[in-house]
Design an enzyme around this catalytic site. Structure first.
Site, PDB file in Angstrom:
ATOM      1  N   GLU A 206       0.837  -1.203   0.000  1.00  0.00           N
ATOM      2  CA  GLU A 206       0.000   0.000   0.000  1.00  0.00           C
ATOM      3  C   GLU A 206       0.872   1.254   0.000  1.00  0.00           C
ATOM      4  OE1 GLU A 206      -0.335  -2.567   2.043  1.00  0.00           O
ATOM      5  OE2 GLU A 206      -2.450  -3.153   2.246  1.00  0.00           O
ATOM      6  N   ARG A 262       3.365  -1.608  15.506  1.00  0.00           N
ATOM      7  CA  ARG A 262       2.217  -1.074  16.264  1.00  0.00           C
ATOM      8  C   ARG A 262       2.648  -0.370  17.551  1.00  0.00           C
ATOM      9  NH1 ARG A 262       2.076  -6.454  15.530  1.00  0.00           N
ATOM     10  NH2 ARG A 262       2.305  -7.883  17.280  1.00  0.00           N
ATOM     11  N   GLU A 347      -3.708  -7.264  16.769  1.00  0.00           N
ATOM     12  CA  GLU A 347      -2.524  -7.810  16.091  1.00  0.00           C
ATOM     13  C   GLU A 347      -1.606  -8.489  17.117  1.00  0.00           C
ATOM     14  OE1 GLU A 347      -1.046  -5.854  12.063  1.00  0.00           O
ATOM     15  OE2 GLU A 347       0.321  -5.282  13.644  1.00  0.00           O
ATOM     16  N   HIS A 378     -26.018   6.623  20.377  1.00  0.00           N
ATOM     17  CA  HIS A 378     -27.164   6.679  19.474  1.00  0.00           C
ATOM     18  C   HIS A 378     -27.029   5.691  18.336  1.00  0.00           C
ATOM     19  CE1 HIS A 378     -28.664  10.100  21.719  1.00  0.00           C
ATOM     20  NE2 HIS A 378     -27.389  10.413  21.851  1.00  0.00           N
ATOM     21  N   LYS A 506      -0.215 -10.723   3.027  1.00  0.00           N
ATOM     22  CA  LYS A 506       0.670  -9.944   2.153  1.00  0.00           C
ATOM     23  C   LYS A 506       1.169 -10.809   0.990  1.00  0.00           C
ATOM     24  CE  LYS A 506       2.571  -6.670   5.530  1.00  0.00           C
ATOM     25  NZ  LYS A 506       3.770  -6.212   6.233  1.00  0.00           N
TER      26      LYS A 506
END
Ligand code: F6P
Length: 537
Positions: A206, A262, A347, A378, A506
């Site tokens: 990406e 991360r 992860e 809501h 991947k």
């Protein structure tokens, strides 16, 4: 650690759970000091965990299990840089990224050098000394990255809006869907735009595709190849690949294999934060995280916020069958907090084997979900209140108002507290009947309507009170969840630092992409083959 202590602990906890009728209303009624007793405080965060289905005995059993699981030693191993990520043979030293004072280790020295490089770069961009290919100063920064190279800095930048530098706007692009990049850059002047290619591996598809398209966009706007270095910097541990892309060596900020994606917002992956705000703001974020690190390392488990939160979650996951956890930050600027936490938690804990590769006979990671309060009230809160599943929730409340509209802040806090109170109390059949009778309904109507108005209640929650949504407290909050996730992983004896499942996706993604241009392999499943044909038709 062999499986026996864990299975024995879970069996004991299960027995403890089954032996009594758990009623939050009763627990509060029988102990006026419960809220005080089941709370803890550290690094500017106050945790009220009294609205949980537990008592002193539960806590004592959970704490005893933390000792059996060797949690103290595991925390020591994490912080001292042992190869705790045993499947990738490396440490997980995100805590070194937020060290304070003088560097004492090789890792800290590398971090200090990186901080100096970042500070100098931020100064050049903010002062206008860094210019684009037409000689104009940089007004827009676009961070191209995904997963840990996107979610952390994106969330922090949004959370710290009041600290933003007014002369510079930071944007984020992650999705390989070209709409993400093209919508973001549509109105930007290429000669005043700088891209950060943020990728630890510098091979994520990406990011690579978006970076290539961004490069072409800058060239199409009239930038010479030789001037591209004015518009692209990188954060990566793959220096060779970043240089091959055309990024000048001096414009590459380091990443290290001892920092997980991360857990990386504290590294140069946090560069967008320093650019969007200032280097001081980024430093304060590190200070807050460091304060939580010290608390995690030093506090007794009974007062240790990350440990307590992990133990409570463990209790619901193992003994109550809780398959998900709702995270409800009552702050508009923390709207992206659940998305950041999803990657961190899911992860890390989405695993099915122990550190030694044995099948895990216990429940590991749960589904983490949520949204900013009060919007969630809501939409999905109905399921929390009356759905068939018990879903524990973490409420996050900010004490000081986040805007000038102080009265609205009081309403926001009222919404937050009333939701956790409603989850606790619920509404019994008798209460529902009485309410209907008092409002003049007929006997028949009361009979028909009352069951629908019953709200089970007895649904647990934590409430975290954050003193202020500023860099320091935000750093502390994020580090709290990092350590909570780590602790949960240690309680189950899993490796929370790898992500082999993502790697498979991947690899297959590249194979499918090759099939678009060539032949569909014979060994593909029929569904994927047919879908691809249909999409290409
Ligand atoms: O999603 C999987 C993952 O490996 C994450 O752990 C990581 O944050 C993300 O991809 C991006 O990786 P990179 O920074 O190498 O581009």
């Amino acid at each position: 650690m062999d499986a026996l202590p864990l299975s024995a602990a879970i069996a004991q906890l299960q027995q403890h759970k089954d032996q009594q009728r758990w009623s939050l209303r009763d627990l509060f009624a029988s102990d006026p000091d419960r809220a005080q007793a089941f709370s803890a405080e550290a690094a500017g965060l106050y945790l009220d965990y009294s609205k949980n289905l537990l008592n002193a005995e539960t806590l004592q059993q959970l704490l005893a299990y933390a000792d059996t699981a060797g949690l103290k030693e595991r925390i020591g191993a994490l912080l001292s840089g042992t190869n705790i990520n045993n499947t990738e043979h490396r440490p997980a030293l995100h805590t070194a990224l937020r060290f304070q004072g003088e560097p004492k280790t090789e890792h800290e020295q590398a971090v200090a050098d990186c901080r100096a490089q970042m500070a100098s770069f931020v100064e050049q961009v903010h002062s206008g000394a860094w210019t684009g290919f037409t000689g104009k100063r940089i007004r827009h920064v676009v961070n191209i990255g995904i997963g840990g190279s996107d979610l952390g800095p994106r969330m922090v930048c949004e959370a710290l809006r009041p600290w933003h530098n007014q002369d510079l706007t930071v944007h984020f692009v992650a999705n390989v869907d070209g709409a993400d990049l093209s919508d973001t850059i549509a109105a930007l002047p290429a000669d005043e735009t700088l891209f950060i290619v943020a990728s630890k591996s510098f091979s994520t598809l990406e990011t690579r595709q978006n970076a290539l398209s961004a490069r072409q966009w800058v060239l199409d706007a009239g930038c010479a190849e030789s001037d591209l270095e004015k518009h692209f910097v990188a954060v990566s541990s793959n220096i060779v690949a970043a240089q091959d892309f055309g990024i000048a060596a001096q414009n590459i900020f380091p990443m290290w294999d001892w920092v997980g994606g991360r857990y990386s917002l504290w590294s140069a992956i946090g560069l967008p934060i320093a650019l969007a705000c200032s280097f001081e703001v980024y430093s304060d974020l590190l200070k807050g995280a460091n304060a939580m690190d010290r608390h995690f390392a030093e506090a007794a488990f009974a007062q240790n916020l990350p440990v307590l939160m992990a133990l409570i979650h463990f209790w619901y996951r193992q003994c109550w069958g809780a398959g998900s956890l709702a995270v409800l930050p009552y702050a508009q600027r923390l709207a992206k907090f659940p998305a950041w936490l999803q990657q961190l938690d899911m992860e890390s804990l989405g695993k099915s084997v122990t550190r030694e590769g044995q099948p895990l006979p216990y429940a590991a990671g749960a589904v983490i979900w949520g949204a900013e309060g009060s919007n969630g009230q809501h939409s999905f809160h109905q399921l929390l209140h009356q759905g068939t599943d018990m879903i524990p929730a973490d409420f996050v409340a900010i004490k000081q108002p986040t805007s000038e509209l102080k009265e609205q802040h009081q309403w926001l806090l009222a919404c937050c507290l009333s939701q956790s109170q409603a989850l606790l109390r619920g509404k019994s059949l008798a209460e529902a009947r009485k309410e209907l009778e008092d409002s003049g309904h007929t006997h028949k109507e009361v009979h028909q309507l009352a069951p629908h108005k019953v709200i089970p209640g007895n649904r647990p929650s934590n409430t975290l009170v954050v003193e202020k949504l500023d860099p320091y407290h935000l750093g502390s909050l994020l580090a709290l969840y990092e350590h909570k996730v780590f602790t949960f992983g240690m309680l189950l004896d899993i490796n929370p630092f790898d992500q082999w499942g993502v790697e498979l996706g991947k690899v297959l993604g590249t194979a499918v992409h090759s099939a678009i241009a060539g032949e569909i392999p014979d060994d593909w499943d029929g569904s994927t083959a047919l879908l691809l044909q249909r999409l290409l038709k």
